[in-house]
Motif scaffolding. Structure first.
Motif, mmCIF file in Angstrom:
data_model
loop_
_atom_site.group_PDB
_atom_site.id
_atom_site.type_symbol
_atom_site.label_atom_id
_atom_site.label_comp_id
_atom_site.label_asym_id
_atom_site.label_seq_id
_atom_site.Cartn_x
_atom_site.Cartn_y
_atom_site.Cartn_z
ATOM 1 N N ARG A 107 63.912 -66.309 -0.763
ATOM 2 C CA ARG A 107 64.527 -66.946 0.405
ATOM 3 C C ARG A 107 63.551 -67.019 1.316
ATOM 4 N NH1 ARG A 107 71.231 -64.730 0.154
ATOM 5 N NH2 ARG A 107 71.202 -64.861 -1.689
ATOM 6 N N PHE A 108 62.774 -66.659 2.283
ATOM 7 C CA PHE A 108 62.669 -67.054 3.029
ATOM 8 C C PHE A 108 61.199 -68.320 2.860
ATOM 9 C CE2 PHE A 108 58.451 -66.471 5.149
ATOM 10 C CZ PHE A 108 58.716 -66.545 7.275
ATOM 11 N N GLU A 109 61.673 -69.541 3.231
ATOM 12 C CA GLU A 109 60.667 -70.515 3.113
ATOM 13 C C GLU A 109 59.572 -71.030 3.591
ATOM 14 O OE1 GLU A 109 63.251 -72.829 3.144
ATOM 15 O OE2 GLU A 109 64.635 -72.240 1.369
ATOM 16 N N TYR A 110 59.678 -70.225 5.195
ATOM 17 C CA TYR A 110 58.250 -70.582 5.555
ATOM 18 C C TYR A 110 57.862 -71.650 7.052
ATOM 19 C CZ TYR A 110 54.904 -66.924 2.508
ATOM 20 O OH TYR A 110 55.321 -65.960 2.097
ATOM 21 N N ARG A 111 59.499 -71.477 7.018
ATOM 22 C CA ARG A 111 59.780 -72.351 7.645
ATOM 23 C C ARG A 111 59.650 -71.871 9.228
ATOM 24 N NH1 ARG A 111 65.984 -73.903 5.822
ATOM 25 N NH2 ARG A 111 65.100 -74.692 3.848
ATOM 26 N N THR A 112 59.538 -70.681 10.149
ATOM 27 C CA THR A 112 59.421 -70.289 10.304
ATOM 28 C C THR A 112 57.813 -69.054 9.875
ATOM 29 O OG1 THR A 112 60.614 -68.499 10.508
ATOM 30 C CG2 THR A 112 61.299 -70.421 11.708
ATOM 31 N N SER A 113 57.610 -68.489 10.893
ATOM 32 C CA SER A 113 57.371 -67.069 11.270
ATOM 33 C C SER A 113 58.097 -65.980 10.733
ATOM 34 C CB SER A 113 55.860 -66.306 12.638
ATOM 35 O OG SER A 113 57.068 -65.515 12.848
ATOM 36 N N PHE A 114 57.293 -64.767 9.168
ATOM 37 C CA PHE A 114 58.332 -64.395 9.068
ATOM 38 C C PHE A 114 58.398 -63.581 10.008
ATOM 39 C CE2 PHE A 114 58.642 -59.612 7.292
ATOM 40 C CZ PHE A 114 60.274 -59.285 6.431
ATOM 41 N N MET A 165 53.648 -76.284 10.242
ATOM 42 C CA MET A 165 54.799 -74.398 9.199
ATOM 43 C C MET A 165 53.243 -73.706 9.290
ATOM 44 S SD MET A 165 56.035 -75.012 5.456
ATOM 45 C CE MET A 165 57.532 -75.900 5.423
ATOM 46 N N PRO A 166 53.839 -72.766 9.294
ATOM 47 C CA PRO A 166 53.158 -70.954 9.034
ATOM 48 C C PRO A 166 52.380 -71.494 7.614
ATOM 49 C CG PRO A 166 55.213 -71.009 10.236
ATOM 50 C CD PRO A 166 55.406 -72.288 9.485
ATOM 51 N N GLN A 167 51.367 -70.883 7.405
ATOM 52 C CA GLN A 167 51.199 -70.160 6.182
ATOM 53 C C GLN A 167 51.732 -69.561 4.837
ATOM 54 O OE1 GLN A 167 46.802 -70.702 6.296
ATOM 55 N NE2 GLN A 167 47.183 -68.480 8.092
ATOM 56 N N ARG A 168 51.034 -69.479 3.682
ATOM 57 C CA ARG A 168 51.848 -68.472 3.206
ATOM 58 C C ARG A 168 51.216 -67.755 3.124
ATOM 59 N NH1 ARG A 168 55.892 -69.996 0.697
ATOM 60 N NH2 ARG A 168 55.622 -69.600 -1.294
ATOM 61 N N ASP A 169 52.247 -65.947 3.706
ATOM 62 C CA ASP A 169 51.779 -64.569 3.832
ATOM 63 C C ASP A 169 51.219 -64.172 2.768
ATOM 64 O OD1 ASP A 169 50.893 -61.971 4.804
ATOM 65 O OD2 ASP A 169 52.432 -62.104 6.560
ATOM 66 N N GLU A 170 49.813 -63.125 2.310
ATOM 67 C CA GLU A 170 49.486 -62.603 1.334
ATOM 68 C C GLU A 170 50.079 -61.714 1.317
ATOM 69 O OE1 GLU A 170 47.715 -59.158 -0.068
ATOM 70 O OE2 GLU A 170 47.035 -59.706 2.394
ATOM 71 N N LEU A 171 50.677 -60.797 2.150
ATOM 72 C CA LEU A 171 51.706 -59.277 2.130
ATOM 73 C C LEU A 171 52.596 -59.842 1.826
ATOM 74 C CD1 LEU A 171 51.844 -57.065 2.415
ATOM 75 C CD2 LEU A 171 52.202 -56.827 4.951
ATOM 76 N N ILE A 172 53.721 -60.852 1.798
ATOM 77 C CA ILE A 172 55.374 -61.186 1.544
ATOM 78 C C ILE A 172 55.116 -61.657 0.238
ATOM 79 C CG2 ILE A 172 56.742 -62.953 1.757
ATOM 80 C CD1 ILE A 172 56.268 -62.642 5.019
ATOM 81 N N GLU A 173 53.761 -62.552 -0.347
ATOM 82 C CA GLU A 173 53.109 -62.572 -1.227
ATOM 83 C C GLU A 173 53.065 -61.276 -2.521
ATOM 84 O OE1 GLU A 173 54.220 -65.670 -3.183
ATOM 85 O OE2 GLU A 173 54.601 -65.839 -0.662
#
Length: 177
Positions: A61-68, A1-9
């Protein structure tokens, strides 16, 4: 699972600069995807903008199941297909067309050395249905079952479109020789 992206946060917290940076990070690649699908600059630009609007509206709704990027690419492809459907593409079903695998052109693809630009130009000359299936299969990496589901057509239809796209593409490229 991709890690959380600071930019998206940052975007999720309402950071306007974050949205701009996210757009700049992905817009060129997504534009190229739209253009390959639609073969029309104005439509590709419109679909790109609509895709980003949809992504930004649904970012929570983006859940990090894939990359952004993968998630956004799926939005771009779906919107491109919806745009193509407005054109009333004529899909040809393999079984209805009386296709026989013996009809397929047998070409030694290894011996065919073509320049990338001539291939791109030839792809852009393909009819919408052929180009769509060829792009989804070869460039986007979908299999025929997935393409059939995306386009809401029979799997045999995607196989026929792909086979005919290859034949037509080879015809265009041989004409240039």
């Amino acid at each position: 699972m991709p890690q959380r992206d600071e930019l998206i946060e940052r975007c999720l917290k309402g950071d306007g600069r974050g949205y701009r940076e996210l757009y700049e990070r992905y817009s060129k690649a997504m534009y190229n995807t739209c253009l390959r699908m639609l073969n029309n600059v104005a439509e590709a630009e419109d679909v790109l903008q609509e895709s980003f609007i949809e992504a930004f509206k649904n970012l929570e709704r983006f859940e990090y199941r894939t990359s952004f990027g993968g998630w956004l690419k799926q939005i771009c492809i779906n919107r491109s297909i919806n745009q193509l459907k407005k054109r009333k593409i004529d899909w040809v079903d393999m079984e209805l067309a009386g296709y026989d695998s013996a009809d397929e052109m047998h070409v030694d693809e290894v011996e065919i050395a073509l320049q990338v630009e001539s291939v791109k130009k030839a792809i852009m000359k393909l009819p919408d249905g052929y180009r769509t299936v060829l792009n989804l299969y070869l460039l986007e990496g979908y299999d025929h079952e997935e393409i059939a589901e995306i386009l809401q057509v029979a799997e045999s239809t995607t196989r026929t479109q792909y086979m005919r796209a290859k034949q037509k593409l080879l015809q265009f490229l041989n004409e240039r020789s």
